[in-house]
Design a protein around this motif. Structure first.
Motif, PDB file in Angstrom:
ATOM      1  N   LYS A 140      29.451  -6.251  15.296  1.00 25.25           N
ATOM      2  CA  LYS A 140      29.087  -6.199  16.714  1.00 25.25           C
ATOM      3  C   LYS A 140      27.993  -7.216  16.992  1.00 25.25           C
ATOM      4  N   ASP A 176      32.587  -7.410  19.712  1.00 25.17           N
ATOM      5  CA  ASP A 176      32.557  -6.124  19.007  1.00 25.17           C
ATOM      6  C   ASP A 176      33.969  -5.915  18.482  1.00 25.17           C
ATOM      7  N   GLN A 212      41.358 -12.121  28.178  1.00 22.24           N
ATOM      8  CA  GLN A 212      42.396 -11.281  27.575  1.00 22.24           C
ATOM      9  C   GLN A 212      43.277 -12.082  26.621  1.00 22.24           C
ATOM     10  N   ARG A 233      40.729  -3.656  16.839  1.00 20.02           N
ATOM     11  CA  ARG A 233      40.344  -3.409  18.224  1.00 20.02           C
ATOM     12  C   ARG A 233      39.160  -4.307  18.558  1.00 20.02           C
ATOM     13  N   ALA A 235      36.371  -5.499  21.665  1.00 22.04           N
ATOM     14  CA  ALA A 235      35.715  -5.325  22.951  1.00 22.04           C
ATOM     15  C   ALA A 235      34.908  -6.585  23.212  1.00 22.04           C
ATOM     16  N   LEU A 267      34.237  -6.590  31.108  1.00 22.75           N
ATOM     17  CA  LEU A 267      34.420  -6.081  29.751  1.00 22.75           C
ATOM     18  C   LEU A 267      35.905  -5.985  29.468  1.00 22.75           C
ATOM     19  N   GLU A 269      38.843  -5.127  26.728  1.00 19.13           N
ATOM     20  CA  GLU A 269      39.075  -4.354  25.515  1.00 19.13           C
ATOM     21  C   GLU A 269      40.564  -4.317  25.203  1.00 19.13           C
ATOM     22  N   THR A 271      43.626  -3.599  21.679  1.00 17.96           N
ATOM     23  CA  THR A 271      43.976  -3.399  20.276  1.00 17.96           C
ATOM     24  C   THR A 271      45.204  -4.229  19.946  1.00 17.96           C
ATOM     25  N   TYR A 285      38.835   4.079  16.057  1.00 17.02           N
ATOM     26  CA  TYR A 285      37.970   3.033  16.621  1.00 17.02           C
ATOM     27  C   TYR A 285      36.748   3.600  17.316  1.00 17.02           C
TER      28      TYR A 285
END
Length: 286
Positions: A140, A176, A212, A233, A235, A267, A269, A271, A285
Protein backbone atom coordinates in the motif's frame (compact mmCIF):
# COMPACT_ATOMS: atom_id res chain seq x y z
CA UNK A 1 -37.99 -11.79 19.71
CA UNK A 2 -34.79 -13.81 20.03
CA UNK A 3 -31.27 -12.54 19.49
CA UNK A 4 -28.36 -14.71 18.42
CA UNK A 5 -24.63 -14.18 18.27
CA UNK A 6 -23.31 -13.73 14.76
CA UNK A 7 -19.79 -14.17 13.38
CA UNK A 8 -17.14 -12.92 15.77
CA UNK A 9 -13.42 -12.92 16.40
CA UNK A 10 -10.95 -11.36 18.79
CA UNK A 11 -7.22 -10.87 19.03
CA UNK A 12 -4.25 -8.62 19.57
CA UNK A 13 -3.87 -5.79 17.10
CA UNK A 14 -0.68 -4.05 16.01
CA UNK A 15 2.07 -5.75 17.95
CA UNK A 16 5.21 -3.89 16.94
CA UNK A 17 8.19 -6.14 16.37
CA UNK A 18 11.72 -5.19 15.38
CA UNK A 19 14.01 -8.20 14.91
CA UNK A 20 17.78 -7.91 14.47
CA UNK A 21 19.67 -10.83 12.95
CA UNK A 22 23.29 -10.76 14.10
CA UNK A 23 25.69 -12.65 11.85
CA UNK A 24 29.14 -11.46 12.85
CA UNK A 25 29.58 -7.81 12.01
CA UNK A 26 26.73 -7.82 9.45
CA UNK A 27 23.23 -7.45 10.86
CA UNK A 28 19.81 -7.93 9.29
CA UNK A 29 16.66 -6.02 10.22
CA UNK A 30 12.94 -6.84 10.11
CA UNK A 31 10.36 -4.25 11.18
CA UNK A 32 6.80 -5.58 11.48
CA UNK A 33 3.36 -4.63 12.74
CA UNK A 34 1.56 -7.90 13.55
CA UNK A 35 -2.16 -8.35 14.19
CA UNK A 36 -3.74 -11.67 15.25
CA UNK A 37 -7.46 -12.50 15.22
CA UNK A 38 -8.93 -15.83 16.36
CA UNK A 39 -12.40 -17.28 15.81
CA UNK A 40 -14.12 -20.52 16.75
CA UNK A 41 -16.16 -21.84 19.68
CA UNK A 42 -16.23 -18.57 21.60
CA UNK A 43 -19.93 -18.08 22.25
CA UNK A 44 -19.67 -18.69 26.01
CA UNK A 45 -17.63 -15.56 26.70
CA UNK A 46 -20.15 -13.43 24.79
CA UNK A 47 -23.27 -14.97 26.28
CA UNK A 48 -22.28 -15.75 29.86
CA UNK A 49 -18.85 -14.23 30.45
CA UNK A 50 -17.23 -17.66 30.67
CA UNK A 51 -13.61 -17.07 29.64
CA UNK A 52 -12.45 -20.68 29.78
CA UNK A 53 -11.92 -20.67 25.99
CA UNK A 54 -10.48 -17.18 25.66
CA UNK A 55 -6.72 -17.22 25.14
CA UNK A 56 -5.58 -13.82 26.46
CA UNK A 57 -4.62 -11.34 23.80
CA UNK A 58 -1.53 -10.64 25.90
CA UNK A 59 -0.51 -14.24 25.23
CA UNK A 60 -0.83 -13.60 21.50
CA UNK A 61 1.52 -10.62 21.83
CA UNK A 62 4.00 -12.70 23.79
CA UNK A 63 3.81 -15.48 21.20
CA UNK A 64 4.81 -13.04 18.45
CA UNK A 65 7.94 -12.04 20.37
CA UNK A 66 8.80 -15.58 21.45
CA UNK A 67 8.45 -16.95 17.91
CA UNK A 68 10.74 -14.21 16.63
CA UNK A 69 13.39 -15.35 19.10
CA UNK A 70 12.88 -19.10 18.74
CA UNK A 71 12.28 -19.36 14.99
CA UNK A 72 13.42 -16.05 13.53
CA UNK A 73 11.19 -13.90 11.35
CA UNK A 74 12.19 -14.24 7.70
CA UNK A 75 9.58 -13.31 5.10
CA UNK A 76 6.31 -11.90 6.51
CA UNK A 77 4.20 -14.63 4.91
CA UNK A 78 6.30 -17.41 6.46
CA UNK A 79 6.17 -15.78 9.90
CA UNK A 80 2.38 -15.33 9.67
CA UNK A 81 1.93 -18.96 8.64
CA UNK A 82 3.90 -20.17 11.66
CA UNK A 83 1.83 -18.05 14.01
CA UNK A 84 -1.51 -18.99 12.47
CA UNK A 85 -0.78 -22.71 12.51
CA UNK A 86 0.37 -22.49 16.12
CA UNK A 87 -2.85 -20.94 17.39
CA UNK A 88 -5.11 -23.35 15.50
CA UNK A 89 -3.12 -26.45 16.48
CA UNK A 90 -2.70 -25.61 20.19
CA UNK A 91 -6.11 -24.13 21.03
CA UNK A 92 -8.91 -26.68 20.49
CA UNK A 93 -11.61 -24.01 20.69
CA UNK A 94 -10.00 -22.02 17.86
CA UNK A 95 -11.02 -23.05 14.34
CA UNK A 96 -9.48 -20.17 12.41
CA UNK A 97 -6.60 -17.73 12.88
CA UNK A 98 -6.03 -14.62 10.80
CA UNK A 99 -2.58 -13.04 10.98
CA UNK A 100 -2.06 -9.69 9.28
CA UNK A 101 1.38 -8.12 8.93
CA UNK A 102 2.61 -4.75 7.77
CA UNK A 103 6.32 -4.87 6.97
CA UNK A 104 8.33 -1.66 6.85
CA UNK A 105 11.38 -1.46 4.64
CA UNK A 106 14.89 -0.43 5.63
CA UNK A 107 17.79 0.28 3.29
CA UNK A 108 21.20 -0.97 4.32
CA UNK A 109 23.82 1.76 4.75
CA UNK A 110 26.55 -0.40 6.24
CA UNK A 111 27.08 -3.67 8.12
CA UNK A 112 24.85 -2.50 10.98
CA UNK A 113 23.42 0.81 9.74
CA UNK A 114 20.04 1.31 8.05
CA UNK A 115 17.78 4.02 6.66
CA UNK A 116 14.00 3.70 6.83
CA UNK A 117 12.38 3.49 3.39
CA UNK A 118 8.97 5.10 3.14
CA UNK A 119 8.04 4.51 -0.48
CA UNK A 120 5.53 1.75 0.35
CA UNK A 121 4.44 -0.69 3.04
CA UNK A 122 4.54 -4.43 2.35
CA UNK A 123 1.47 -6.40 3.46
CA UNK A 124 0.40 -9.96 4.06
CA UNK A 125 -2.70 -11.59 5.50
CA UNK A 126 -2.63 -15.31 6.30
CA UNK A 127 -5.74 -17.26 7.27
CA UNK A 128 -5.28 -20.71 8.78
CA UNK A 129 -8.31 -22.86 9.53
CA UNK A 130 -9.10 -26.53 10.05
CA UNK A 131 -10.04 -26.83 6.38
CA UNK A 132 -7.80 -24.47 4.42
CA UNK A 133 -4.86 -22.10 4.45
CA UNK A 134 -4.92 -18.88 2.49
CA UNK A 135 -2.03 -16.47 1.85
CA UNK A 136 -2.53 -12.93 0.58
CA UNK A 137 0.38 -10.60 -0.12
CA UNK A 138 0.42 -6.99 -1.18
CA UNK A 139 1.50 -3.42 -0.67
CA UNK A 140 0.00 0.00 0.00
CA UNK A 141 0.95 3.67 -0.36
CA UNK A 142 3.02 2.90 -3.47
CA UNK A 143 2.94 6.25 -5.30
CA UNK A 144 3.39 6.23 -9.09
CA UNK A 145 3.11 9.09 -11.59
CA UNK A 146 3.13 9.48 -15.37
CA UNK A 147 3.56 13.09 -16.49
CA UNK A 148 1.92 12.34 -19.84
CA UNK A 149 0.54 9.40 -21.87
CA UNK A 150 -2.84 9.71 -20.14
CA UNK A 151 -6.19 10.95 -21.42
CA UNK A 152 -9.76 11.07 -20.15
CA UNK A 153 -12.60 11.99 -22.47
CA UNK A 154 -15.79 10.67 -23.99
CA UNK A 155 -17.55 10.42 -20.62
CA UNK A 156 -21.28 11.19 -20.15
CA UNK A 157 -22.23 14.72 -19.20
CA UNK A 158 -25.22 16.09 -17.33
CA UNK A 159 -26.12 19.50 -15.93
CA UNK A 160 -23.75 18.97 -12.98
CA UNK A 161 -20.71 18.09 -15.10
CA UNK A 162 -18.00 20.75 -15.23
CA UNK A 163 -14.92 18.57 -15.83
CA UNK A 164 -13.26 19.38 -19.15
CA UNK A 165 -12.12 16.56 -21.38
CA UNK A 166 -8.39 15.87 -21.28
CA UNK A 167 -6.16 14.56 -24.05
CA UNK A 168 -2.92 14.99 -22.12
CA UNK A 169 -2.87 14.86 -18.34
CA UNK A 170 -0.80 13.77 -15.35
CA UNK A 171 -1.80 10.34 -14.07
CA UNK A 172 -0.81 9.64 -10.48
CA UNK A 173 -1.96 7.14 -7.90
CA UNK A 174 -1.03 5.54 -4.58
CA UNK A 175 -1.33 1.83 -5.32
CA UNK A 176 -3.02 -0.47 -2.82
CA UNK A 177 -2.66 -4.00 -4.20
CA UNK A 178 -3.48 -7.36 -2.60
CA UNK A 179 -2.93 -10.68 -4.35
CA UNK A 180 -4.04 -14.18 -3.38
CA UNK A 181 -1.63 -17.07 -3.78
CA UNK A 182 -2.65 -20.43 -5.19
CA UNK A 183 -0.93 -22.31 -2.34
CA UNK A 184 0.74 -21.75 1.00
CA UNK A 185 4.23 -22.43 -0.36
CA UNK A 186 6.20 -19.96 -2.46
CA UNK A 187 9.46 -18.09 -2.59
CA UNK A 188 7.75 -15.23 -0.81
CA UNK A 189 10.44 -12.60 -1.20
CA UNK A 190 11.02 -13.22 -4.89
CA UNK A 191 7.28 -13.47 -5.56
CA UNK A 192 6.65 -10.11 -3.90
CA UNK A 193 9.44 -8.30 -5.72
CA UNK A 194 8.45 -9.69 -9.12
CA UNK A 195 4.78 -8.83 -8.56
CA UNK A 196 5.77 -5.28 -7.61
CA UNK A 197 7.94 -5.03 -10.71
CA UNK A 198 5.00 -6.17 -12.87
CA UNK A 199 2.78 -3.46 -11.38
CA UNK A 200 5.39 -0.82 -12.17
CA UNK A 201 6.05 -2.08 -15.70
CA UNK A 202 2.35 -2.05 -16.54
CA UNK A 203 1.87 1.46 -15.16
CA UNK A 204 4.88 2.79 -17.07
CA UNK A 205 4.08 1.10 -20.37
CA UNK A 206 0.30 1.54 -20.59
CA UNK A 207 -1.00 4.50 -22.58
CA UNK A 208 -3.97 5.27 -20.40
CA UNK A 209 -7.41 6.39 -21.54
CA UNK A 210 -8.76 5.81 -18.03
CA UNK A 211 -7.42 4.76 -14.66
CA UNK A 212 -9.72 1.74 -14.95
CA UNK A 213 -7.83 0.64 -18.06
CA UNK A 214 -4.55 1.08 -16.21
CA UNK A 215 -5.86 -0.99 -13.30
CA UNK A 216 -6.74 -3.89 -15.57
CA UNK A 217 -3.38 -3.67 -17.32
CA UNK A 218 -1.55 -3.77 -13.98
CA UNK A 219 -3.59 -6.75 -12.76
CA UNK A 220 -3.16 -8.77 -15.94
CA UNK A 221 0.58 -8.07 -16.01
CA UNK A 222 0.95 -9.51 -12.51
CA UNK A 223 -1.07 -12.65 -13.29
CA UNK A 224 0.68 -13.18 -16.62
CA UNK A 225 4.13 -13.01 -15.04
CA UNK A 226 3.44 -14.77 -11.73
CA UNK A 227 1.83 -18.22 -12.10
CA UNK A 228 1.68 -18.68 -8.32
CA UNK A 229 -0.89 -15.86 -7.97
CA UNK A 230 -4.60 -16.64 -8.39
CA UNK A 231 -6.06 -13.13 -8.41
CA UNK A 232 -5.25 -9.56 -7.53
CA UNK A 233 -7.32 -6.69 -6.19
CA UNK A 234 -6.26 -3.11 -6.81
CA UNK A 235 -7.48 0.13 -5.26
CA UNK A 236 -6.14 3.17 -7.13
CA UNK A 237 -6.93 6.66 -5.86
CA UNK A 238 -6.69 9.23 -8.63
CA UNK A 239 -4.23 11.79 -7.27
CA UNK A 240 -5.42 14.77 -9.27
CA UNK A 241 -3.05 17.46 -10.56
CA UNK A 242 -4.62 20.75 -11.65
CA UNK A 243 -2.99 23.15 -14.09
CA UNK A 244 -2.40 26.53 -12.42
CA UNK A 245 -3.90 29.56 -14.16
CA UNK A 246 -0.94 31.95 -14.53
CA UNK A 247 -2.72 34.42 -16.83
CA UNK A 248 -3.14 37.03 -14.02
CA UNK A 249 0.66 37.31 -14.09
CA UNK A 250 0.84 37.49 -17.90
CA UNK A 251 2.46 34.05 -17.92
CA UNK A 252 1.67 31.06 -20.10
CA UNK A 253 1.50 27.61 -18.53
CA UNK A 254 2.24 24.96 -21.17
CA UNK A 255 1.65 22.02 -18.85
CA UNK A 256 4.46 22.79 -16.42
CA UNK A 257 3.00 24.19 -13.17
CA UNK A 258 0.39 22.18 -11.27
CA UNK A 259 -1.45 22.08 -7.97
CA UNK A 260 -1.33 18.60 -6.40
CA UNK A 261 -4.87 17.98 -5.18
CA UNK A 262 -5.50 16.37 -1.80
CA UNK A 263 -9.25 15.66 -1.56
CA UNK A 264 -11.76 14.80 -2.77
CA UNK A 265 -10.30 12.24 -5.14
CA UNK A 266 -11.54 9.56 -7.49
CA UNK A 267 -11.11 5.99 -6.26
CA UNK A 268 -10.93 3.14 -8.76
CA UNK A 269 -11.18 -0.43 -7.44
CA UNK A 270 -11.22 -3.76 -9.22
CA UNK A 271 -10.21 -7.40 -9.12
CA UNK A 272 -8.47 -9.30 -11.90
CA UNK A 273 -8.67 -13.07 -11.62
CA UNK A 274 -7.82 -16.19 -13.56
CA UNK A 275 -10.84 -17.91 -15.08
CA UNK A 276 -9.45 -21.40 -14.43
CA UNK A 277 -8.86 -21.30 -10.66
CA UNK A 278 -11.34 -22.14 -7.89
CA UNK A 279 -12.78 -19.22 -5.92
CA UNK A 280 -11.31 -18.24 -2.61
CA UNK A 281 -12.69 -20.20 0.37
CA UNK A 282 -13.37 -16.95 2.19
CA UNK A 283 -13.30 -13.23 1.50
CA UNK A 284 -9.62 -12.61 0.97
CA UNK A 285 -9.19 -8.92 0.23
CA UNK A 286 -10.40 -7.47 3.53
Amino acid sequence: MAFVLGPNRYGKAETRLVHVTREGDTHGLRDLNVSVALSGDLSATHLTGDNSGVLPTDTMKNTVYAFAREHGVGEPEAFALRLGRHFVSTQPQVSSARVSIEAYGWERLGPHSFRRKGDFTRLCVVTVSEDFTQVVSGLKDFVLLNSTASEFHGFPRDRYTTLPEATDRILATAVDARWRHLSDTAAWGESFEKAKDALVNAFVNTYSYSLQQTLFSMGTRVLDSRPEIAEIRLALPNKHHYLVDLSPFDLENPGEVFIAGDRPYGLIEGTVTRDDVPPAPTEWYL
